[in-house]
Design a protein around this motif. Structure first.
Motif, PDB file in Angstrom:
ATOM      1  N   GLY A 114       0.777  -1.219   0.000  1.00 23.38           N
ATOM      2  CA  GLY A 114       0.000   0.000   0.000  1.00 23.38           C
ATOM      3  C   GLY A 114       0.815   1.278   0.000  1.00 23.38           C
ATOM      4  N   ASN A 115       2.034   1.230  -0.533  1.00 20.21           N
ATOM      5  CA  ASN A 115       2.891   2.418  -0.586  1.00 20.21           C
ATOM      6  C   ASN A 115       2.806   3.029  -1.983  1.00 20.21           C
ATOM      7  OD1 ASN A 115       5.067   4.305  -0.527  1.00 20.21           O
ATOM      8  ND2 ASN A 115       5.998   3.126   1.137  1.00 20.21           N
ATOM      9  N   GLY A 116       2.489   4.317  -2.046  1.00 15.32           N
ATOM     10  CA  GLY A 116       2.354   4.968  -3.334  1.00 15.32           C
ATOM     11  C   GLY A 116       3.671   5.454  -3.904  1.00 15.32           C
ATOM     12  N   LEU A 117       3.625   5.853  -5.165  1.00 11.64           N
ATOM     13  CA  LEU A 117       4.791   6.388  -5.855  1.00 11.64           C
ATOM     14  C   LEU A 117       4.601   7.874  -6.123  1.00 11.64           C
ATOM     15  CD1 LEU A 117       5.436   3.615  -8.554  1.00 11.64           C
ATOM     16  CD2 LEU A 117       6.529   3.856  -6.313  1.00 11.64           C
ATOM     17  N   VAL A 118       5.723   8.593  -6.165  1.00 11.09           N
ATOM     18  CA  VAL A 118       5.721   9.998  -6.556  1.00 11.09           C
ATOM     19  C   VAL A 118       6.814  10.187  -7.605  1.00 11.09           C
ATOM     20  CG1 VAL A 118       4.824  10.852  -4.352  1.00 11.09           C
ATOM     21  CG2 VAL A 118       7.295  10.602  -4.659  1.00 11.09           C
ATOM     22  N   PRO A 119       6.688  11.187  -8.467  1.00  7.14           N
ATOM     23  CA  PRO A 119       7.741  11.426  -9.464  1.00  7.14           C
ATOM     24  C   PRO A 119       9.076  11.722  -8.783  1.00  7.14           C
ATOM     25  CG  PRO A 119       5.742  12.618 -10.038  1.00  7.14           C
ATOM     26  CD  PRO A 119       5.530  12.088  -8.658  1.00  7.14           C
ATOM     27  N   PHE A 120      10.135  11.178  -9.358  1.00  7.69           N
ATOM     28  CA  PHE A 120      11.490  11.431  -8.859  1.00  7.69           C
ATOM     29  C   PHE A 120      12.018  12.634  -9.628  1.00  7.69           C
ATOM     30  CE2 PHE A 120      15.266   8.961  -6.968  1.00  7.69           C
ATOM     31  CZ  PHE A 120      16.002  10.129  -6.784  1.00  7.69           C
ATOM     32  N   GLU A 121      12.036  13.791  -8.972  1.00  5.15           N
ATOM     33  CA  GLU A 121      12.409  15.032  -9.621  1.00  5.15           C
ATOM     34  C   GLU A 121      13.791  14.933 -10.275  1.00  5.15           C
ATOM     35  OE1 GLU A 121      12.985  19.777  -8.506  1.00  5.15           O
ATOM     36  OE2 GLU A 121      12.241  18.357  -6.990  1.00  5.15           O
ATOM     37  N   GLY A 122      13.869  15.405 -11.518  1.00 11.15           N
ATOM     38  CA  GLY A 122      15.122  15.389 -12.250  1.00 11.15           C
ATOM     39  C   GLY A 122      15.369  14.105 -13.014  1.00 11.15           C
ATOM     40  N   ASP A 124      13.189  10.495 -15.110  1.00 15.89           N
ATOM     41  CA  ASP A 124      11.936  10.036 -15.713  1.00 15.89           C
ATOM     42  C   ASP A 124      11.370   8.849 -14.938  1.00 15.89           C
ATOM     43  OD1 ASP A 124      13.813   8.147 -16.346  1.00 15.89           O
ATOM     44  OD2 ASP A 124      13.354   8.053 -18.490  1.00 15.89           O
ATOM     45  N   MET A 125      11.820   8.684 -13.684  1.00 15.76           N
ATOM     46  CA  MET A 125      11.406   7.560 -12.864  1.00 15.76           C
ATOM     47  C   MET A 125      10.556   8.023 -11.683  1.00 15.76           C
ATOM     48  SD  MET A 125      14.803   5.103 -12.994  1.00 15.76           S
ATOM     49  CE  MET A 125      16.043   6.325 -12.618  1.00 15.76           C
ATOM     50  N   HIS A 126      10.122   7.065 -10.877  1.00 14.58           N
ATOM     51  CA  HIS A 126       9.358   7.340  -9.673  1.00 14.58           C
ATOM     52  C   HIS A 126      10.107   6.794  -8.461  1.00 14.58           C
ATOM     53  CE1 HIS A 126       6.233   7.847 -12.717  1.00 14.58           C
ATOM     54  NE2 HIS A 126       5.535   8.519 -11.808  1.00 14.58           N
ATOM     55  N   ARG A 127       9.715   7.263  -7.270  1.00 13.38           N
ATOM     56  CA  ARG A 127      10.254   6.751  -6.018  1.00 13.38           C
ATOM     57  C   ARG A 127       9.108   6.498  -5.050  1.00 13.38           C
ATOM     58  NH1 ARG A 127       9.953  10.807  -2.284  1.00 13.38           N
ATOM     59  NH2 ARG A 127       9.910  12.961  -3.077  1.00 13.38           N
ATOM     60  N   LEU A 128       9.378   5.688  -4.027  1.00 12.46           N
ATOM     61  CA  LEU A 128       8.394   5.448  -2.983  1.00 12.46           C
ATOM     62  C   LEU A 128       8.194   6.737  -2.195  1.00 12.46           C
ATOM     63  CD1 LEU A 128       9.695   1.988  -1.716  1.00 12.46           C
ATOM     64  CD2 LEU A 128       7.632   2.385  -3.074  1.00 12.46           C
ATOM     65  N   GLN A 129       6.964   7.051  -1.876  1.00 10.37           N
ATOM     66  CA  GLN A 129       6.689   8.362  -1.278  1.00 10.37           C
ATOM     67  C   GLN A 129       7.052   8.454   0.204  1.00 10.37           C
ATOM     68  OE1 GLN A 129       2.508   9.182  -1.659  1.00 10.37           O
ATOM     69  NE2 GLN A 129       1.873   7.402  -0.458  1.00 10.37           N
ATOM     70  N   ASP A 130       7.114   7.357   0.921  1.00 10.35           N
ATOM     71  CA  ASP A 130       7.314   7.408   2.371  1.00 10.35           C
ATOM     72  C   ASP A 130       8.652   6.846   2.823  1.00 10.35           C
ATOM     73  OD1 ASP A 130       4.790   8.555   2.802  1.00 10.35           O
ATOM     74  OD2 ASP A 130       3.830   6.587   2.707  1.00 10.35           O
ATOM     75  N   VAL A 131       9.655   6.854   1.949  1.00  8.28           N
ATOM     76  CA  VAL A 131      10.974   6.318   2.288  1.00  8.28           C
ATOM     77  C   VAL A 131      11.974   7.472   2.297  1.00  8.28           C
ATOM     78  CG1 VAL A 131      12.730   4.617   1.659  1.00  8.28           C
ATOM     79  CG2 VAL A 131      10.327   4.135   1.211  1.00  8.28           C
ATOM     80  N   PRO A 132      12.838   7.563   3.317  1.00 11.64           N
ATOM     81  CA  PRO A 132      13.668   8.757   3.509  1.00 11.64           C
ATOM     82  C   PRO A 132      14.786   8.991   2.502  1.00 11.64           C
ATOM     83  CG  PRO A 132      14.161   7.109   5.182  1.00 11.64           C
ATOM     84  CD  PRO A 132      12.947   6.641   4.461  1.00 11.64           C
ATOM     85  N   ILE A 133      15.249   7.954   1.823  1.00 10.20           N
ATOM     86  CA  ILE A 133      16.336   8.122   0.856  1.00 10.20           C
ATOM     87  C   ILE A 133      16.027   7.340  -0.414  1.00 10.20           C
ATOM     88  CG2 ILE A 133      18.768   7.601   0.360  1.00 10.20           C
ATOM     89  CD1 ILE A 133      19.440   8.256   3.214  1.00 10.20           C
ATOM     90  N   ALA A 134      16.247   7.978  -1.552  1.00 12.62           N
ATOM     91  CA  ALA A 134      16.050   7.315  -2.842  1.00 12.62           C
ATOM     92  C   ALA A 134      17.187   7.709  -3.774  1.00 12.62           C
ATOM     93  CB  ALA A 134      14.707   7.702  -3.454  1.00 12.62           C
ATOM     94  N   LEU A 135      17.692   6.745  -4.521  1.00 11.52           N
ATOM     95  CA  LEU A 135      18.813   6.940  -5.429  1.00 11.52           C
ATOM     96  C   LEU A 135      18.415   6.465  -6.819  1.00 11.52           C
ATOM     97  CD1 LEU A 135      21.492   5.321  -3.087  1.00 11.52           C
ATOM     98  CD2 LEU A 135      20.883   7.732  -3.195  1.00 11.52           C
TER      99      LEU A 135
END
Length: 205
Positions: A114-122, A124-135
């Motif tokens: 039940g974790n949504g995605l948000v656009p990964f700024e910069g 063309d991919m997405h990241r998990l919205q509630d996780v503190p670090i994304a690479l």
């Protein structure tokens, strides 16, 4: 006790190594199942670490499914050359563990947790919205290791996203991640995980 790797079954070697090489960071890997990015695979891997800083290259070592076929994360990376690696907090341990289950290709683990995605700024991919670090990463090199084989995937980090809640600027103007606020999840052996204990510093002499 003494064990000889030459006489041990590969499963016994695996269980021994995962109990000795601890704690291990956990890469929570989001990868697109198709070119449109309408479907994603999400899976954790603890055979994971940093390899190089120039360029910034990380290592993922991915085995095979129980039936011997390639894992979906590996397949996606080899076909589409991109992924987003997340560093989750200890309060996300259950969700991270749940996404380690083997599902049919195309069946998304995102619906399970039940974790949504948000656009990964910069990117063309997405990241998990509630996780503190994304690479945001691109495939750098693929190496096959061992008898099954194990897939060693080197990925280059192209974009860093760090939640403002876990980072700060120190007295020298450098960006720092606060480990106490990040509370990264660590992998041990079997079904065991760990939280950070006391964080301390050793001054150079």
């Amino acid at each position: 006790m003494i064990f000889s790797a030459h006489t041990m079954a590969s499963t016994d070697i695996y269980h021994t190594l995962t109990q000795i090489i601890i704690p291990r960071p956990v890469a929570w890997v989001l990868s697109p199942n198709d070119e449109t990015g309408s479907s994603h695979n999400l899976a954790p891997f603890s055979f994971f670490n940093v390899v190089c800083s120039d360029p910034p290259v990380l290592m993922l070592s991915i085995g095979v499914k129980s039936d011997g076929t390639m894992k979906d994360s590996c397949r996606n990376l080899l076909e589409r050359k991109r992924c987003v690696i997340h560093i989750g907090s200890d309060d996300q341990a259950q969700a991270i563990s749940d996404t380690s289950r083997e599902l049919a290709f195309g069946e998304s683990e995102l619906e399970m947790i039940g974790n949504g995605l948000v656009p990964f700024e910069g990117t063309d991919m997405h990241r998990l919205q509630d996780v503190p670090i994304a690479l945001a990463c691109r495939l750098y090199q693929h190496i096959e290791v061992g008898n099954k084989p194990q897939h060693l995937l080197l990925v280059e980090v192209e974009q860093f996203w760090i939640d403002d809640a876990v980072c700060y600027v120190d007295s020298k103007g450098r960006s720092r991640v606060d480990a106490d606020k990040l509370r990264p999840l660590a992998r041990l052996g079997g079904s065991e995980y760990a939280r950070l204990g006391e964080v301390f510093r050793i001054e150079r002499r």
